[in-house]
Design an enzyme around this catalytic site. Structure first.
Site, PDB file in Angstrom:
ATOM      1  CG  ASP A   1       0.847   2.110  -0.857  1.00  0.00           C
ATOM      2  OD1 ASP A   1      -0.346   1.156  -0.494  1.00  0.00           O
ATOM      3  OD2 ASP A   1       1.870   1.541  -1.029  1.00  0.00           O
ATOM      4  CB  SER A   2       1.779   0.673   3.110  1.00  0.00           C
ATOM      5  OG  SER A   2       2.330   0.340   2.175  1.00  0.00           O
TER       6      SER A   2
ATOM      7  CB  CYS B   1      -3.201   0.563   0.303  1.00  0.00           C
ATOM      8  SG  CYS B   1      -2.558  -0.568   1.485  1.00  0.00           S
TER       9      CYS B   1
ATOM     10  CD  GLU C   1       8.125   0.853  -0.795  1.00  0.00           C
ATOM     11  OE1 GLU C   1       9.149   2.060  -0.244  1.00  0.00           O
ATOM     12  OE2 GLU C   1       6.989   1.086  -0.921  1.00  0.00           O
TER      13      GLU C   1
ATOM     14  CB  CYS D   1      -0.985  -5.794  -3.475  1.00  0.00           C
ATOM     15  SG  CYS D   1       0.898  -4.853  -3.047  1.00  0.00           S
TER      16      CYS D   1
ATOM     17  CG  HIS E   1       3.697  -2.316  -3.141  1.00  0.00           C
ATOM     18  ND1 HIS E   1       3.099  -2.001  -2.397  1.00  0.00           N
ATOM     19  CD2 HIS E   1       5.072  -1.027  -2.819  1.00  0.00           C
ATOM     20  CE1 HIS E   1       3.945  -0.789  -1.649  1.00  0.00           C
ATOM     21  NE2 HIS E   1       5.043  -0.539  -1.587  1.00  0.00           N
TER      22      HIS E   1
HETATM   23  N1  DGL Z   1       0.350  -1.628  -1.382  1.00  0.00           N
HETATM   24  C1  DGL Z   1       0.080  -2.195  -0.540  1.00  0.00           C
HETATM   25  C2  DGL Z   1      -1.292  -2.891  -1.007  1.00  0.00           C
HETATM   26  O1  DGL Z   1      -2.711  -2.630  -1.849  1.00  0.00           O
HETATM   27  C3  DGL Z   1      -0.016  -2.941   0.998  1.00  0.00           C
HETATM   28  C4  DGL Z   1       1.896  -3.336   0.325  1.00  0.00           C
HETATM   29  C5  DGL Z   1       2.372  -3.312   2.500  1.00  0.00           C
HETATM   30  O2  DGL Z   1       2.486  -4.353   2.430  1.00  0.00           O
HETATM   31  O3  DGL Z   1       2.757  -2.618   2.743  1.00  0.00           O
HETATM   32  O4  DGL Z   1      -2.040  -4.118  -0.259  1.00  0.00           O
END
Ligand code: DGL
Length: 273
Positions: free
Chosen positions: A12-13, A75, A153, A185, A187
């Site tokens: 993931d990011s 992600c 984060e 997303c 997160h």
């Molecule tokens: N966790 C990522 C997703 O599922 C995106 C987070 C980011 O913008 O870096 O899209």
């Protein structure tokens, strides 16, 4: 060819993909897992799909170098940007994710669905196709939520401030009368408590992490790559950001200490520090 005893790679990011990681670890406790957080390039959601595709390719190459027998793109943004190209380019199975529009359509009674995700996810072909395939006869309201990824984060998950920030994003969707909210997303599941408080009991929240874990299991089974049941899997974590910072948020979100290793990007490739 990878072997059954090789690890599962997940990326993931940042720490968002840990929402998928924890479901995979729960469902497949004997599997080793290598997790990669591209913290140096976060947030992906504000970047171009081309940039995110290049990062995803570099990370997948790194994970395969670490022995990954399957790579899970935990992600939505990276899946939107790179899923097709990763599958074309790399010889191992790649599991991706997409906002859970299909289950939301079968669940809604009001015919109004909200989807929250990053800006880049909504720009991808994957999302357009989902809406064309499953969105007939329902209203789908989308909302990018810049700032929520950074909140996770930073470990700001619950409490008054978290709820206020979540509310500011969700109000326009609630005003439309949605009764299902899709977390598009990875997160966002970590904000579940705040999300539930803001949307109230009349709105169902769909988090696809468990479904992704089941898909990982199916893919391993069908490729003969499921590890035999013996002993508990080992976990390791790589970050292109600050390892100490990653370690503290990892502890908060999963209770684990690591091991966490730093990596660096150079010329589109990832190498260990
Ligand atoms: N966790 C990522 C997703 O599922 C995106 C987070 C980011 O913008 O870096 O899209």
């Amino acid at each position: 060819m990878p072997f059954k005893d090789n690890p599962i790679g997940i990326f993931d990011s940042g720490v968002g993909g840990l929402s998928v990681w924890r479901e995979v670890a729960r469902l497949l406790p004997c599997e080793d897992i290598v997790y990669f957080a591209d913290s140096a390039h976060l947030p992906y959601g504000e970047r171009s799909l081309e940039e995110v595709r290049a990062f995803s390719e570099g990370i997948t190459e790194f994970l395969i170098g670490e022995g990954a027998k399957v790579v899970v793109v935990a992600c939505n943004t990276a899946s939107a940007a790179a899923l097709y190209s990763l599958r074309e380019r790399f010889p191992i199975p790649i599991v991706g994710m997409e906002p859970a529009v299909k289950p939301a359509v079968s669940l809604t009674k009001s015919g109004r669905i909200g989807v929250i995700a990053t800006k880049a996810t909504f720009q991808g072909l994957l999302f357009q196709r989902l809406v064309e395939r499953f969105g007939q006869g329902v209203e789908i309201y989308t909302k990018a939520c810049p700032g929520l990824v950074e909140m996770v984060e930073e470990g700001l998950l619950n409490g008054k401030e978290a709820e206020e920030r979540v509310k500011a994003h969700l109000e326009p969707l609630l005003e439309k009368g949605i009764d299902v909210l899709v977390l598009g997303c990875t997160h966002y599941p970590f904000l579940r408590e705040s999300l539930e408080k803001v949307v109230g009991p009349g709105v169902s929240i769909i988090d696809p992490s468990e479904a992704v874990a089941r898909q990982v299991k199916r893919v391993l089974e069908s490729n003969g790559l499921l590890r035999e049941e013996r002993g508990k899997g080992r976990y390791s974590f790589f970050t292109s950001g600050e390892p100490e910072r990653f370690r503290s948020i990892l502890r908060l979100l999963t209770g684990l200490e690591g091991p966490v290793f730093g990596v660096r990007w150079e010329g589109g490739k990832v190498s260990k520090l």
